[in-house]
Scaffold this active site. Sequence first.
Site, PDB file in Angstrom:
ATOM      1  N   HIS A  42      -2.139  -4.500   2.740  1.00 28.05           N
ATOM      2  CA  HIS A  42      -1.059  -4.387   1.756  1.00 28.05           C
ATOM      3  C   HIS A  42       0.137  -3.785   2.453  1.00 28.05           C
ATOM      4  O   HIS A  42       0.083  -2.651   2.915  1.00 28.05           O
ATOM      5  CB  HIS A  42      -1.480  -3.475   0.606  1.00 28.05           C
ATOM      6  CG  HIS A  42      -2.587  -4.075  -0.201  1.00 28.05           C
ATOM      7  ND1 HIS A  42      -3.261  -3.390  -1.162  1.00 28.05           N
ATOM      8  CD2 HIS A  42      -3.134  -5.315  -0.176  1.00 28.05           C
ATOM      9  CE1 HIS A  42      -4.182  -4.173  -1.698  1.00 28.05           C
ATOM     10  NE2 HIS A  42      -4.127  -5.346  -1.104  1.00 28.05           N
ATOM     11  N   ASP A  80      -8.690  -5.401  -4.747  1.00 30.32           N
ATOM     12  CA  ASP A  80      -8.350  -6.607  -4.018  1.00 30.32           C
ATOM     13  C   ASP A  80      -9.513  -6.966  -3.085  1.00 30.32           C
ATOM     14  O   ASP A  80     -10.145  -6.109  -2.501  1.00 30.32           O
ATOM     15  CB  ASP A  80      -7.075  -6.357  -3.203  1.00 30.32           C
ATOM     16  CG  ASP A  80      -6.474  -7.655  -2.690  1.00 30.32           C
ATOM     17  OD1 ASP A  80      -6.971  -8.715  -3.086  1.00 30.32           O
ATOM     18  OD2 ASP A  80      -5.516  -7.581  -1.915  1.00 30.32           O
ATOM     19  N   SER A 139      -6.675  -1.719   3.147  1.00 35.14           N
ATOM     20  CA  SER A 139      -5.452  -1.176   2.574  1.00 35.14           C
ATOM     21  C   SER A 139      -5.430   0.311   2.869  1.00 35.14           C
ATOM     22  O   SER A 139      -5.611   0.701   4.006  1.00 35.14           O
ATOM     23  CB  SER A 139      -5.421  -1.488   1.093  1.00 35.14           C
ATOM     24  OG  SER A 139      -4.180  -1.118   0.587  1.00 35.14           O
TER      25      SER A 139
END
Lengths: 1058, 124
Positions: free
Chosen positions: A48, A140, A21
């Site tokens: 993301h 995440d 990300s």
Amino acid sequence: MDLSTQHDQPRPVPIVGIGASAGGLEAIEGFFRGMPADPDLACVIVTHLNPQRESLLHQIVARYTSLPVEVAADGVQVEANRVYVLPADALLSIVNGRLAISRPSAGRRERHPIDIFFSALALDRGEFAAGVVLSGGDGDGALGIKAIKERGGLTMAQVADGYGPQHPSMPDTAIATGLVDFALPAEAMGARLAAFARSLLVEAPGEVGPLGTPAAAAGLRQEICGILRNQVGHDFNGYKDKTFLRRVHRRMQVQQVDTLEAYVERLRQDPQEVGALFRDLLINVTNFFRDAEAFACLAELVIPRLFEGRGADATVRIWVPGCSTGEEVYSIAILVREHMDTLSARPLVQIFATDIDDHALAVARAGRYPEALLDSVSPERRTRFFESGGGSYLVAKDVRDLCVFSPHSVIRDPPFSRIDLVSCRNLLIYLGADTQAQVIPIFHYALQRGGYLFLGTSENVGQFGELFTPIEKKHRIFRSRENSHVARRLPLVLKGLRGQPVSGDQARTQPRSGATWRQAIESQVLERFSPPHVVVTRDGDVVHYSARTGKYLEAAAGVPTRQLLTLARKGLRFDLRSVMREAVEFNRTATCSGVVVEGDDGRLQTLTLIVDPLPHHGEEEALYLVLFADVGPTLSREEASDRAGANRDGATVQLEHELRDTRERLQSLIEEYETALEELKSSNEELVSVNEELQSTNEELEASKEELVSLNEELQTVNGELHAKLEALDRANGDLQNLFESTAVATIFLDCHLAIRSFTPAVTRVFNILPGDRGRPITDLSARLDLPGFVQDIAAVFATGQPLERSAGQAGQAAHYMVRLAPYRDLQQVIEGVVVTFIDVTSLTQAEAQQRVLVAELQHRTRNLLAIVQAIAHRTLGRGGSLESFTARLSALGRVQGLISHATDEQVDLAELVRLELQAHGAAEGRNVAIDGPPVALTVERVQTFALALHELATNAVKHGALRAGAPDSVGRLDIAWTVETIDGSRRLLLDWRESGVSIETGETPRGYGRELIERALTFTLKAQTRLEFGSDGVTCHIEMPLAMRPSEDASVTGAQQ
Amino acid sequence: MAQNGLLSGRRVLVVEDDFLIAEALCASLEFAGAVVVGPLGSVSDAIRLLRQDDPAIDIAVLDVDLHGEKSYAVADVLAERGVPFLFTTGYNVDAVDVAYRDYPRCEKPLSERALFAALQPMTG
């Protein structure tokens, strides 16, 4: 059978899921830098992304790697040595080796796409899956890593290597789960992954290749089990062979050990590796209701009892230390909620979930899990307790409301108290034996009497059997012993306990030094002549007894204890308590005299109690010396009462009086105390409600923080992409800049107000323009060109949208430009301005003019030539001449034309002309022909006439003269020689044609038209003087002809005609 | 031939730099009865001749290009004297100076018919 072999599964492709990300681009670049060519695995990149934006990630990634990169599409079979990139606004999953893409439901944004893909990958690929967590700003990937690891896949996370992840939070969370096989810099991952893929390929399907033959493997397995049993006390003999060996194999990969034997050797030498293997073998218990039987047992045996006898105003408190990412917490909360659904009066339930890892807590607090982690959750529970959305499941709010997550260390921080159930599964296995020994009493402290302890399948309370009674041995459910008041206190925290000399044992074992004599004497004096004493803690626990304390202390009935007040003999307790309190409270020596204690024999002893704080430092526990100093001898009861009676009468009245006063004061104090208590209670309630409000606010904040974090993630990703795009733009801009600088084409960009946007440097030739003129209207500038109607032309381009071309000259100069006006369109094809291009066509114009002149000249020459042909025809044929001599003359003209066409600078060399003519008549320089003279250039104008004259001479020589062929007496000879002289400043050509050896009878000079051509044409056209005569033995011809001053001047004359 | 005697007795000045063409032209003119003056091959020769005996020329035939030099100067003198003349040229009309385009002109190679058709009005 045939069918099945035909449909044999293709060799599975190892698939690496890459989660990144914020800061991920750099990490991905590093990752692919370290990736060898043809790694025999497929990479799937999940990041993301902002759903509203087209992602350029695949283009950017393609720059980093030689592997083909494509945007993941639904149903695509994943192939080795390819890279797949998650498209924007999509959720990626994988089924049977094919990518599956779903659109998140509108308005719901999935914040954990990496977890979702990783867990799908784990389900689909098992051991052929690898998960890589790179730079990123939230948690995440941690759950995904868990899923992959649990299915036997390989897990990696990025660590700093000097460049490091820009946002380490995501890989750190993954590492904190304890399930990451390799924590590596991004560059180092590729090689490991390739090795991983290779090891999978070597392995024959079904067989455990590197582990040797099954028989040998079984033997070594026994050995490994033995090592594990010895070191961690857990017997893995009951484990499934396949699972066991798979985990062992994974550890071998991680340790890069090739054979099972070598690994066993490693285990023998490296206790840490044993621990790592142990934990790997135990993975899979952190999921929801993993170990379903244990949870069922908990639900049956424990949960109902927690609520027994509790009304709506009571509180059930549950503590889950080491909760990690929260699956265990929510599992218990679901059980509790299920039980609460059956109750009419529901007590308040608080589940305190603690962990030292903030990131894991954040994951837990969010309560959102990918589907793969829910496979032990029954469909009923899924519908009741989870909200499905966007590929993951959110724990229902009424379950989440039960749970309070907070950062807390079981070992360092003060524990919770009055807890009904402590559930601590699979935390202890990560702790060393001595830490475990600290933690179990802490749990005991935290629990209410009769509270429950729920441990992991491989954990136990160890040596603290006295604190807990097993309720359900197999599933490790224990109950705090009600009657054990020994440790009904917080064991004084940990660090303090350890270093302290607790008992005489330790004192005795200390080695004696040089000063032993004095010590020995002192200790003997103390033993023999000092009053009996004990050393106690501030809680009254005896840590040291002196000799001869039996007179004051006796073993109490019940559980053995070291509590001084329990041990004290009757009569001593009351005073001892007050003296102790005084000493502890004020930290000073407290005394109480006249205390009477009754011995076993019924005799009384008066004594003085002295409690003296021992000096202590810092964090050491405060200790107190309690002295029992006898006053006088022991007395019988009678003697004592006699002695007391002596001063009793006078004192009694006064004592009673004092007693009354004291009671009254006590009463008022009690009242005050109760009022204060009431106040405290109400403020406590206020605090509780404030706390609840704060908690809900906190949750809202957490939720918005989540959103902000994910938004930030997206922004970071977008930013990274923009950055890369900006670089590309810079390059393009640089190219354009260089094109501008280097092009010689003058170009101006005008906006719709005719203001100058930009221009190439060549424009300075056309306009008086300076770099500072950008933004000024073009009409303000003075042009070096005549540009009539320029502004109207621009307006026309705006109006029609069609390009215009016109030519323009530069006043007073030869320069010519083609002016091209083209509309400047923006990306939407709207005309925003005009591009004016000035193309320098000066040379083109000149060339055109020159060409016109040349064509005219050609025309002129052709017509002249025809006129000459006409004249020759007239003279030759018109006067009855032969066709042969006409055509011969035309041939001569033709040869000259040939020479002219090759002529450079419109000049023809005389010698060449002469040779050509002779050659045409079959004569060549040599035996009887000599040609001699300097190079003389004849202009095209002259050469024609001259050639005709030469032709006549040569024709005559062939017919009658020196070149006559076939004559038996032919001894003819031809000499052609010329010189150039300068006479009176003008150059003259002197040419002699001399034939010899020609007999008088046969030889003759040219006649008729031939002679005319030689004498008159040369004279007239070339201003020559000629002398043609028949000499003694042949024709001689002398030609004297002016030449142009210089060849170049001749040429310039031709030029001037134009 | 129809041209026989068309120019009889007329003194026709021929200015032409190429001998062969001049020779052929002269022959044609003489055949038509003209008394040929010349041929002359350069501008300076022609002007010198005109200065010497002006009244003797009745008609002139001028090659435009004489060894790279235009014969306009000769034309000017002729026009000044009122001597009718025609240009012969191998060039297209646009190679002739605008000021002299109105004079009669014959293109090379000369056809006798065209030549005499052009000369005819000058004999009157």
